[in-house]
Design a protein around this motif. Structure first.
Motif, PDB file in Angstrom:
ATOM      1  N   TYR B  29      77.468  91.301  19.407  1.00 41.46           N
ATOM      2  CA  TYR B  29      76.038  91.782  19.631  1.00 41.46           C
ATOM      3  C   TYR B  29      75.211  90.672  19.092  1.00 41.46           C
ATOM      4  O   TYR B  29      74.199  90.503  19.831  1.00 41.46           O
ATOM      5  CB  TYR B  29      75.610  92.733  18.484  1.00 41.46           C
ATOM      6  N   LEU B  32      74.474  88.935  22.256  1.00 41.12           N
ATOM      7  CA  LEU B  32      73.981  89.743  23.434  1.00 41.12           C
ATOM      8  C   LEU B  32      72.353  89.500  22.960  1.00 41.12           C
ATOM      9  O   LEU B  32      71.360  89.421  23.864  1.00 41.12           O
ATOM     10  CB  LEU B  32      74.092  91.212  23.303  1.00 41.12           C
ATOM     11  N   PHE B  35      70.789  86.292  23.556  1.00 44.65           N
ATOM     12  CA  PHE B  35      70.683  86.221  25.131  1.00 44.65           C
ATOM     13  C   PHE B  35      68.979  86.709  25.347  1.00 44.65           C
ATOM     14  O   PHE B  35      68.206  85.883  25.763  1.00 44.65           O
ATOM     15  CB  PHE B  35      71.702  86.914  25.903  1.00 44.65           C
ATOM     16  N   PHE B  36      68.754  87.917  24.909  1.00 46.04           N
ATOM     17  CA  PHE B  36      67.456  88.515  24.995  1.00 46.04           C
ATOM     18  C   PHE B  36      66.420  87.694  24.418  1.00 46.04           C
ATOM     19  O   PHE B  36      65.529  87.608  24.980  1.00 46.04           O
ATOM     20  CB  PHE B  36      67.506  90.000  24.560  1.00 46.04           C
ATOM     21  N   GLN B  62      74.974  84.868  27.263  1.00 47.83           N
ATOM     22  CA  GLN B  62      75.420  86.181  27.725  1.00 47.83           C
ATOM     23  C   GLN B  62      77.121  86.080  28.308  1.00 47.83           C
ATOM     24  O   GLN B  62      77.685  86.955  28.033  1.00 47.83           O
ATOM     25  CB  GLN B  62      74.669  86.324  29.074  1.00 47.83           C
ATOM     26  N   TYR B  65      78.918  86.846  25.198  1.00 42.17           N
ATOM     27  CA  TYR B  65      78.867  87.950  24.855  1.00 42.17           C
ATOM     28  C   TYR B  65      79.893  88.637  25.857  1.00 42.17           C
ATOM     29  O   TYR B  65      80.688  89.507  25.280  1.00 42.17           O
ATOM     30  CB  TYR B  65      77.507  88.723  25.452  1.00 42.17           C
TER      31      TYR B  65
END
Lengths: 242, 242
Positions: B29, B32, B35-36, B62, B65
């Motif tokens: 997590y 992830l 990444f965002f 990513q 992830y």
């Protein structure tokens, strides 16, 4: 088919004329901004799995951006310079089509990017074979079709009223795409000349070139009209109407 | 060194105990959401080249992830289930450390993710060798160090007053990271037990396990204190003070 007619009319394009640099710059920025928008939209995903899937789609856009960026450099162009003319129209497209829900973002990722890809593919057919191959390779639609269509169909099965609203949304995406494509063609005569099949000599940097001819702009509309079959197939895959 | 002592105390960890699933879920997590956030922060970039660079860094998160996600599945865990307990503390960390400028986002990408990586590496040393190797592979700091440090140094050379402000920002990033790490350890006793070197039997899913022992929480603080050398080196590379 009209595809062949257009290709025949174009004749051999210059290897790295201003039209081709414009095309690659347009595509590179389109991919970069699609990466950011998809990553941003993923925040709307209702599940961690959905976020992960959209991250995956976003990343494929970045990989394509990288290839187009590197190709521009190979051709001796400044990639950032080549992308710059397309920042305003592409940002405007995204600003006017900001998804308000997870389903809208999925439809946008599929329908909006789908019709844009069809359009880019058609443009690339008018360029040299190497550019054509690169552009074909960087069109990413297929990977997301299944993921998106299944989710939208399931949502409509749950709540049939969504079909009308999302169909309207899809129509708006296409309308805004056409409007921005017209605006790009009007500002980038070298790119429009690719469309018109002309072999116009480009001024350095494209900035001083003549304005696009009205026939080139009409060609953009005709091209969009030609793309309706694939567009209708995407709508149908999601259970939407045109 | 304290590293060796800790490893010796931990003894052989179970191949896929609840502590290891927690560790992989936390890391997955973390990657992830990084990444965002990196993709979102890139909008702050003053140049197209900067946006492209940050997109590249985001994409490497990513990929990590994806590897951690796949490893969780290999171990028979539900990756989304494994990530879920860490959504609130990691989202809280990002909400409390939202960059207000391009430079703040760069310092965050380097200092914040740097200390988090050091912490994850230390945690992984307490797990089985395969988990250790995977975690080491998914630590991404090195790629961004040069890009970030050069930009921050150049900005400070332009405007020396930035050094104080960004040093304060770096201190806040570390403070918030410690606070969230404490909160994670308090909620995930199996993970805290990894730290404490215990071989506590985990309840299914970890949800019913005993509360973390106070000693495990103190261990988090001690671990953070151990990470100051690397942290100080990152600050120095950017021309900041601790």
């Amino acid at each position: 088919m009209s595809e062949q007619q257009t290709s025949a009319a174009a004749g051999p394009a210059p290897a790295a004329g201003a039209g081709v640099i414009d095309l690659l710059g347009l595509l590179a920025y389109a991919r970069l901004v699609a990466f950011f928008r998809l990553a941003g939209d993923a925040e709307l995903a209702p599940t961690l799995a959905g976020k992960g899937e959209l991250a995956e789609i976003a990343v494929s856009e970045q990989a394509n951006y990288r290839r187009l960026h590197d190709r521009l450099r190979e051709l001796g162009a400044d990639p950032e310079e080549a992308m710059r003319p397309f920042v305003v129209p592409l940002d405007a497209w995204h600003a006017r089509t900001e998804p308000q829900s997870w389903l809208e973002s999925l439809v946008k990722a599929y329908v909006g990017d789908g019709i844009a890809d069809d359009f880019y593919r058609r443009l690339a057919e008018l360029a040299d074979p190497e550019t054509q191959a690169l552009v074909r390779d960087t069109l990413v639609e297929s990977g997301r079709a299944e993921f998106v269509a299944a989710q939208v169909r399931a949502a409509i099965a749950d709540d049939p009223r969504l079909a009308g609203r999302l169909s309207l949304w899809a129509r708006r995406l296409v309308g805004e795409a056409l409007s921005q494509a017209q605006s790009v063609a009007a500002r980038r005569p070298d790119l429009a000349a690719l469309l018109g099949g002309g072999a116009r000599e480009a001024a350095p940097g494209g900035a001083e070139a003549d304005a696009a001819e009205p026939g080139d702009l009409a060609m953009v509309s005709r091209m969009f009209a030609d793309l309706t079959d694939a567009h209708a197939a995407r709508l149908e895959a999601m259970g939407l109407s045109g």
